[in-house]
Design an enzyme around this catalytic site. Structure first.
Site, mmCIF file in Angstrom:
data_model
loop_
_atom_site.group_PDB
_atom_site.id
_atom_site.type_symbol
_atom_site.label_atom_id
_atom_site.label_comp_id
_atom_site.label_asym_id
_atom_site.label_seq_id
_atom_site.Cartn_x
_atom_site.Cartn_y
_atom_site.Cartn_z
ATOM 1 N N ASP A 70 -2.729 53.533 26.934
ATOM 2 C CA ASP A 70 -3.184 52.402 27.734
ATOM 3 C C ASP A 70 -3.569 52.889 29.133
ATOM 4 O OD1 ASP A 70 -3.295 49.272 27.750
ATOM 5 O OD2 ASP A 70 -2.181 49.770 29.569
ATOM 6 N N TYR A 108 -6.210 47.593 37.402
ATOM 7 C CA TYR A 108 -7.312 46.961 36.675
ATOM 8 C C TYR A 108 -8.452 46.612 37.633
ATOM 9 C CZ TYR A 108 -4.539 46.397 32.416
ATOM 10 O OH TYR A 108 -3.815 46.625 31.279
ATOM 11 N N HIS A 120 0.135 48.897 19.698
ATOM 12 C CA HIS A 120 -0.186 49.385 21.035
ATOM 13 C C HIS A 120 0.993 50.098 21.688
ATOM 14 C CE1 HIS A 120 -2.613 49.175 24.719
ATOM 15 N NE2 HIS A 120 -1.526 48.821 25.377
#
Length: 381
Positions: free
Chosen positions: A181, A308, A359
């Site tokens: 990630d 982000y 994930h």
């Protein structure tokens, strides 16, 4: 360890008044109504979240999990003006290869608790001592105790620079990197910045995208075409909020533990395998709550989301230079990684496809992750 970075021992010891405040806030939650019969289709159901919040308030024992983390040596350092918290687990095997483990969002160093023993001390876990690693597990800047952020601009490349310098300060001039990630953004940047030090890069939950090149869709398999369709259809509401308005969203998450719980547990629901199960079907309920507790108790809803913004809003998914270090890609049943695009961006020498796992692989299928990491680094030691 070198002194200039003020590396000092650290133990987690959350003041009791913060835990009492958490308990009171959970007890006084103002619960919303919901439409009947919609299940998980519009977000986390009230009944599910009420049950989980009550477990958090009355059954979950933070002190027990705090003690479990504290069983591992921890440190704080200051690198390039950024405070960095990290676990540093030395293997009993003197010739072990140093390895950095990089978490993602919404995760933290607790993601890797189940793999620390097998990776650092394989002899004690039925493995080959020649496959041992000295482990460095940083909380990425803005996450956990790696706060406050040194300022705007802390994107994946700058995080990587901080961690490359940290490894140098620890005396490691040759090491591997593993990440998923967000860690699969930061890990390749470490490899680009220090190709003479990073002997190998291992990633899972790797994101791959088209770049507009002629014919880049022509040779995709049906599985890869479906993965790209899944990426385009994925509900990225959380991603848009984190990438465009991380500060605004944070007020609700920072003030309401149930808000923070819902924000994170929805990701465990959507990103674990099987997706149609509950989060605790894949990851222990208390491990999820430890993860959420760390975000709540460190107040990092806003700072952890900033990466982000830096990578998407500030940079606009800018193309990065191809990595040149040997790279291993592990693809779980949930991952949407597309091989030709991964090979375009990285020097891929190992590709592993799993038929299970999601994930959060280090928590869902730790043995599969350990096995692939060991095998990948065998020829790179």
């Amino acid at each position: 360890m070198t002194a200039p970075h003020d590396i000092r021992p650290f133990r987690i010891d959350i003041p009791q008044d913060r835990l009492d405040d958490l308990n009171a806030r959970l007890a006084n939650t103002r619960w919303p109504d919901e439409l009947p019969g919609v299940g998980w289709s519009r977000g986390v159901p009230v009944a599910y979240l009420k049950d989980l919040a009550e477990h958090w308030r009355t059954t979950y024992d933070w002190r027990a999990h705090e003690a479990a983390i504290n069983e591992h040596p921890q440190y704080l350092a200051t690198v390039d003006g950024q405070r960095v918290h990290f676990l540093h687990v030395r293997s009993p095997e003197p010739d072990a290869l140093p390895l950095v483990l990089l978490h993602g969002w919404p995760g933290g160093v607790v993601d890797f608790l189940d793999v620390i023993g097998p990776l650092s001390d394989p002899r004690a876990h039925g493995g080959d001592p020649a496959e041992a690693f000295h482990l460095v597990l940083p909380s990425l800047p803005g996450f956990g105790f790696s706060t406050p952020l040194a300022g705007p601009g802390m994107n994946a490349a700058r995080m990587a620079g901080v961690l490359v310098e940290l490894m140098h300060a620890l005396g490691y001039e040759r090491y591997g990197v593993q990440g998923y990630d967000t860690g699969a953004w930061v890990g390749p940047e470490m490899a680009r910045q220090a190709p003479d030090r990073v002997v190998g890069l291992h990633v899972n939950a790797l994101l791959t995208f088209p770049v507009g090149a002629d014919g880049e869709f022509d040779d995709l398999s049906e599985v890869e075409r479906q993965r790209w369709a899944d990426v385009q259809d994925f509900n990225d509401g959380y991603l848009q909020c984190n990438a465009k308005r991380p500060q605004t969203v944070a007020y609700g998450l920072h003030d309401s533990p149930v808000g923070q719980l819902a924000w994170i547990v929805e990701k465990f629901k959507e990103l674990t395998d099987p997706e149609d199960g509950l989060p605790e079907d894949s990851v222990d309920r208390d491990r999820v709550l430890t993860d959420v507790s760390l975000y709540w108790l460190t107040g990092t809803a806003a700072s952890a989301a900033q990466v982000y913004y830096e990578e998407i809003s500030a940079k606009g998914w800018a193309d990065a230079e191809r990595t040149t270090v040997p790279t291993g890609v592990l693809v779980s049943a949930h991952d949407k990684t597309i091989r030709p695009w991964a090979e375009r961006d990285h020097h891929v020498v190992r590709w592993t496809e799993l038929d299970r796992g999601g994930h959060f692989l280090a928590m869902e299928q730790p043995n599969l992750l350990v096995t692939d990491v060991r095998e990948f680094f065998t020829g790179l030691r």
